[in-house]
Scaffold this motif. Sequence first.
Motif, PDB file in Angstrom:
ATOM      1  N   THR A  47       0.821  -1.206   0.000  1.00  0.00           N
ATOM      2  CA  THR A  47       0.000   0.000   0.000  1.00  0.00           C
ATOM      3  C   THR A  47       0.855   1.257   0.000  1.00  0.00           C
ATOM      4  O   THR A  47       0.568   2.223  -0.718  1.00  0.00           O
ATOM      5  CB  THR A  47      -0.931   0.006   1.223  1.00  0.00           C
ATOM      6  N   LEU A  48       1.923   1.264   0.795  1.00  0.00           N
ATOM      7  CA  LEU A  48       2.778   2.449   0.873  1.00  0.00           C
ATOM      8  C   LEU A  48       3.485   2.702  -0.461  1.00  0.00           C
ATOM      9  O   LEU A  48       3.637   3.863  -0.875  1.00  0.00           O
ATOM     10  CB  LEU A  48       3.798   2.283   1.995  1.00  0.00           C
ATOM     11  N   ILE A  49       3.898   1.646  -1.139  1.00  0.00           N
ATOM     12  CA  ILE A  49       4.509   1.824  -2.466  1.00  0.00           C
ATOM     13  C   ILE A  49       3.513   2.480  -3.415  1.00  0.00           C
ATOM     14  O   ILE A  49       3.845   3.423  -4.151  1.00  0.00           O
ATOM     15  CB  ILE A  49       4.987   0.472  -3.028  1.00  0.00           C
ATOM     16  N   GLU A  50       2.281   1.988  -3.398  1.00  0.00           N
ATOM     17  CA  GLU A  50       1.257   2.549  -4.282  1.00  0.00           C
ATOM     18  C   GLU A  50       0.926   3.993  -3.914  1.00  0.00           C
ATOM     19  O   GLU A  50       0.740   4.848  -4.796  1.00  0.00           O
ATOM     20  CB  GLU A  50      -0.004   1.687  -4.237  1.00  0.00           C
ATOM     21  N   LYS A  51       0.854   4.279  -2.622  1.00  0.00           N
ATOM     22  CA  LYS A  51       0.537   5.650  -2.183  1.00  0.00           C
ATOM     23  C   LYS A  51       1.640   6.623  -2.580  1.00  0.00           C
ATOM     24  O   LYS A  51       1.351   7.763  -2.986  1.00  0.00           O
ATOM     25  CB  LYS A  51       0.342   5.671  -0.665  1.00  0.00           C
ATOM     26  N   VAL A  52       2.875   6.203  -2.440  1.00  0.00           N
ATOM     27  CA  VAL A  52       3.990   7.069  -2.835  1.00  0.00           C
ATOM     28  C   VAL A  52       3.935   7.347  -4.330  1.00  0.00           C
ATOM     29  O   VAL A  52       4.156   8.484  -4.787  1.00  0.00           O
ATOM     30  CB  VAL A  52       5.338   6.430  -2.434  1.00  0.00           C
ATOM     31  N   LYS A  53       3.625   6.320  -5.119  1.00  0.00           N
ATOM     32  CA  LYS A  53       3.521   6.511  -6.560  1.00  0.00           C
ATOM     33  C   LYS A  53       2.374   7.469  -6.921  1.00  0.00           C
ATOM     34  O   LYS A  53       2.490   8.270  -7.859  1.00  0.00           O
ATOM     35  CB  LYS A  53       3.301   5.161  -7.258  1.00  0.00           C
ATOM     36  N   GLN A  54       1.278   7.380  -6.170  1.00  0.00           N
ATOM     37  CA  GLN A  54       0.121   8.218  -6.480  1.00  0.00           C
ATOM     38  C   GLN A  54       0.302   9.651  -6.000  1.00  0.00           C
ATOM     39  O   GLN A  54      -0.114  10.595  -6.670  1.00  0.00           O
ATOM     40  CB  GLN A  54      -1.139   7.609  -5.832  1.00  0.00           C
ATOM     41  N   SER A  55       0.933   9.823  -4.818  1.00  0.00           N
ATOM     42  CA  SER A  55       1.012  11.153  -4.222  1.00  0.00           C
ATOM     43  C   SER A  55       2.067  12.024  -4.879  1.00  0.00           C
ATOM     44  O   SER A  55       1.943  13.246  -4.892  1.00  0.00           O
ATOM     45  CB  SER A  55       1.288  11.047  -2.719  1.00  0.00           C
ATOM     46  N   GLY A  56       3.125  11.423  -5.407  1.00  0.00           N
ATOM     47  CA  GLY A  56       4.044  12.184  -6.222  1.00  0.00           C
ATOM     48  C   GLY A  56       5.371  12.625  -5.668  1.00  0.00           C
ATOM     49  O   GLY A  56       6.155  13.215  -6.416  1.00  0.00           O
ATOM     50  N   PRO A  57       5.755  12.431  -4.383  1.00  0.00           N
ATOM     51  CA  PRO A  57       7.090  12.863  -3.952  1.00  0.00           C
ATOM     52  C   PRO A  57       8.166  12.054  -4.660  1.00  0.00           C
ATOM     53  O   PRO A  57       7.969  10.885  -4.990  1.00  0.00           O
ATOM     54  CB  PRO A  57       7.088  12.584  -2.447  1.00  0.00           C
ATOM     55  N   ARG A  58       9.295  12.691  -4.916  1.00  0.00           N
ATOM     56  CA  ARG A  58      10.398  11.981  -5.542  1.00  0.00           C
ATOM     57  C   ARG A  58      10.871  10.847  -4.636  1.00  0.00           C
ATOM     58  O   ARG A  58      10.789  10.938  -3.413  1.00  0.00           O
ATOM     59  CB  ARG A  58      11.544  12.960  -5.811  1.00  0.00           C
ATOM     60  N   HIS A  59      11.365   9.787  -5.275  1.00  0.00           N
ATOM     61  CA  HIS A  59      11.701   8.571  -4.535  1.00  0.00           C
ATOM     62  C   HIS A  59      12.771   8.822  -3.482  1.00  0.00           C
ATOM     63  O   HIS A  59      12.700   8.272  -2.372  1.00  0.00           O
ATOM     64  CB  HIS A  59      12.133   7.474  -5.511  1.00  0.00           C
ATOM     65  N   ASN A  60      13.767   9.616  -3.784  1.00  0.00           N
ATOM     66  CA  ASN A  60      14.822   9.880  -2.801  1.00  0.00           C
ATOM     67  C   ASN A  60      14.253  10.574  -1.570  1.00  0.00           C
ATOM     68  O   ASN A  60      14.601  10.243  -0.422  1.00  0.00           O
ATOM     69  CB  ASN A  60      15.917  10.741  -3.429  1.00  0.00           C
ATOM     70  N   LEU A  76      15.287  17.291   6.653  1.00  0.00           N
ATOM     71  CA  LEU A  76      15.398  16.181   5.708  1.00  0.00           C
ATOM     72  C   LEU A  76      15.829  16.633   4.318  1.00  0.00           C
ATOM     73  O   LEU A  76      16.080  15.801   3.440  1.00  0.00           O
ATOM     74  CB  LEU A  76      14.052  15.451   5.608  1.00  0.00           C
ATOM     75  N   GLY A  77      15.895  17.952   4.113  1.00  0.00           N
ATOM     76  CA  GLY A  77      16.344  18.462   2.826  1.00  0.00           C
ATOM     77  C   GLY A  77      15.343  18.304   1.709  1.00  0.00           C
ATOM     78  O   GLY A  77      15.723  18.018   0.567  1.00  0.00           O
ATOM     79  N   CYS A  78      14.055  18.465   2.033  1.00  0.00           N
ATOM     80  CA  CYS A  78      13.024  18.349   1.009  1.00  0.00           C
ATOM     81  C   CYS A  78      12.044  19.508   1.140  1.00  0.00           C
ATOM     82  O   CYS A  78      12.063  20.259   2.128  1.00  0.00           O
ATOM     83  CB  CYS A  78      12.284  17.020   1.116  1.00  0.00           C
ATOM     84  N   LEU A  79      11.188  19.657   0.173  1.00  0.00           N
ATOM     85  CA  LEU A  79      10.180  20.706   0.205  1.00  0.00           C
ATOM     86  C   LEU A  79       9.084  20.363   1.200  1.00  0.00           C
ATOM     87  O   LEU A  79       8.802  19.188   1.464  1.00  0.00           O
ATOM     88  CB  LEU A  79       9.578  20.905  -1.183  1.00  0.00           C
ATOM     89  N   GLN A  80       8.451  21.389   1.765  1.00  0.00           N
ATOM     90  CA  GLN A  80       7.352  21.155   2.700  1.00  0.00           C
ATOM     91  C   GLN A  80       6.224  20.384   2.024  1.00  0.00           C
ATOM     92  O   GLN A  80       5.590  19.506   2.634  1.00  0.00           O
ATOM     93  CB  GLN A  80       6.817  22.484   3.248  1.00  0.00           C
ATOM     94  N   THR A  81       5.973  20.709   0.760  1.00  0.00           N
ATOM     95  CA  THR A  81       4.898  20.018   0.033  1.00  0.00           C
ATOM     96  C   THR A  81       5.204  18.523  -0.076  1.00  0.00           C
ATOM     97  O   THR A  81       4.328  17.673   0.149  1.00  0.00           O
ATOM     98  CB  THR A  81       4.733  20.625  -1.363  1.00  0.00           C
ATOM     99  N   GLU A  82       6.450  18.198  -0.425  1.00  0.00           N
ATOM    100  CA  GLU A  82       6.829  16.792  -0.532  1.00  0.00           C
ATOM    101  C   GLU A  82       6.755  16.097   0.827  1.00  0.00           C
ATOM    102  O   GLU A  82       6.326  14.932   0.920  1.00  0.00           O
ATOM    103  CB  GLU A  82       8.243  16.677  -1.104  1.00  0.00           C
ATOM    104  N   TYR A  83       7.172  16.781   1.847  1.00  0.00           N
ATOM    105  CA  TYR A  83       7.121  16.194   3.188  1.00  0.00           C
ATOM    106  C   TYR A  83       5.679  15.875   3.583  1.00  0.00           C
ATOM    107  O   TYR A  83       5.383  14.787   4.090  1.00  0.00           O
ATOM    108  CB  TYR A  83       7.752  17.134   4.203  1.00  0.00           C
ATOM    109  N   LEU A  84       4.780  16.811   3.348  1.00  0.00           N
ATOM    110  CA  LEU A  84       3.375  16.587   3.699  1.00  0.00           C
ATOM    111  C   LEU A  84       2.775  15.453   2.872  1.00  0.00           C
ATOM    112  O   LEU A  84       1.969  14.658   3.371  1.00  0.00           O
ATOM    113  CB  LEU A  84       2.579  17.878   3.493  1.00  0.00           C
TER     114      LEU A  84
END
Length: 566
Positions: A101-114, A436-444
């Motif tokens: 589920t988490l793999i699918e959610k990450v793919k759907q939500s859009g944050p970069r893999h790193n 973490l060195g990422c954008l707030q949008t990606e973090y959320l």
Amino acid sequence: MSRLVKKSPALCTDLPLENSDILNKLHLLGQLLRSCFGPSGRLKHIHNNIGGQVVTTSTSSVLLPAINSSIPLLNLILASISSHVSRFSDCGLFAAIFCVTLIEKVKQSGPRHNEAIRINKHLLDLCINYLHQEECDCKVKLDFCSSQNLIKMAGSILCSKPATMLTENEALHISKLAVQAFLLTVPSNNTGIVTLGTTLIVTIEGLPVMESVVFPGLLVDIPDGFEGLEVRNHPCNPLCVVLFSTSLAGDLSEIGDGPIEIQYGADIDSQILDHLLEIGKQALKDEVKLFVCQKVIHPVLQQYLRSHGIIVVERVGLNLMQPLARLTGAQPVATLHTTIPHKAYGKVRNVTPRQFGSKTMLHLYPAEESVICTTVLCHRNETMLNELKVACQKTEHVLRLTLKEPFALLGGGCTETHLAAYIRHQCDATSSASRLGCLQTEYLLGVEAFCSSLESVAAALQHDGGDSLIDLTCAHHWTLPKDARQGDMETCVSRCGCGLLESSQSRKWCHLNTKYPVFSPASLTGDVTVHAKVLDSFTAKLNALQVAIETVNVVLDIRYTIQDIN
């Protein structure tokens, strides 16, 4: 002459998570796993296409090894979860469902893999730190002064295996037996390093489940028509026992390697039989009362021993030898070249026959305190009996884990929803994203993918068309029956998933995987363990959470898959 075929090049897949076929099969795997989850999970028939036995199960330890895939990515996930199950016996489906589920959610939500990998690690640390805190509100401490908590945990494991087809009374009965067997394997007066004992499981098909029972000591098979055994109701002296791990059938192959010198005209069979009878005479001289062999005993030797009142048991198998040696204190004799050393003898307090339907077994009582016991499991047919045996083995392992970490987590999906609410409340997007060195949008987006995946695991417990909800006070999981309205919660639902909280008019709910106000889950008061009805293994679920997230991060980090198709 066979035709030479040119070797095909390996199949290389670039960015496998961008491949629609792989994503579709990943989604199909997730659906398969979700359909098996929980007490009302749907069963699966497993059958090899070239023949063999049909297995009916929803247990991860049986289901996961049976799933074969041509996709390396899916095999990686299955192998990782199977490794967890082999070590901890529980929470395999939780780990697999959360991972997919988490793999699918990450793919759907859009944050970069790193960025997603770093966020997942951060949230995992947040979960682990919270679960190890004393004030964690989804963790309860187990009190070994009472067996009720252990029975609840055992019952939670057994009830999550619907293929066992246990009624409520049967599940309670087996839960009590599992705890009884577990306690019998724990030494009561041991100083220094504690060594746990062994529980052997004997299955009896055709008898009611309620006839299942636990015996201290060992039950071994005896030949059909075994007669002449006198039951000692009041034994005075222990019975002397000898164990042979080598064959006593008189075969030359059992004598050992190397050359054999044979006198011309000698009758080899007669000489070997004479040697076996000498062993029998020595056993009789040393007042042996129980003569046990891992393999086969020559019929003439058997007749000689039995004619002198010695109980003879053969073909006990390799698996029983170590428990037998530990129960009796005997040292298995592995050679026929020498006489039986005196230190090889052991003892038992008593030996009695036990009848289970048409099956007769020999009950060996330990002469002193022992941590060896036997569980006799009965069920109506082979399929249910096999699933019940697996469930009891897993239950015993989980109960042993509590000795190291005497804690449990709230079951019924309440731990998952509580963790999701806690993480949402604790996450500070500004400081965490900067660290973490990422954008707030990606973090959320990463936090939302993580929390909604936890909530999806809780929602996967529902298979009958009902709705899954979270209360906005303590963040526990609630199930609303099909066609019922949320306004009727007080009449339709009495308690949350773990059974700890009661519904009330003042309580507010929200559907899982929908937006709800961020809040801090309220602390619980009173003795949580007394009221909670469903408890999960703390150690197993904590490791399952770690394995799932680490597997997700490995999958997200894969750039190529190279597959040999020859």
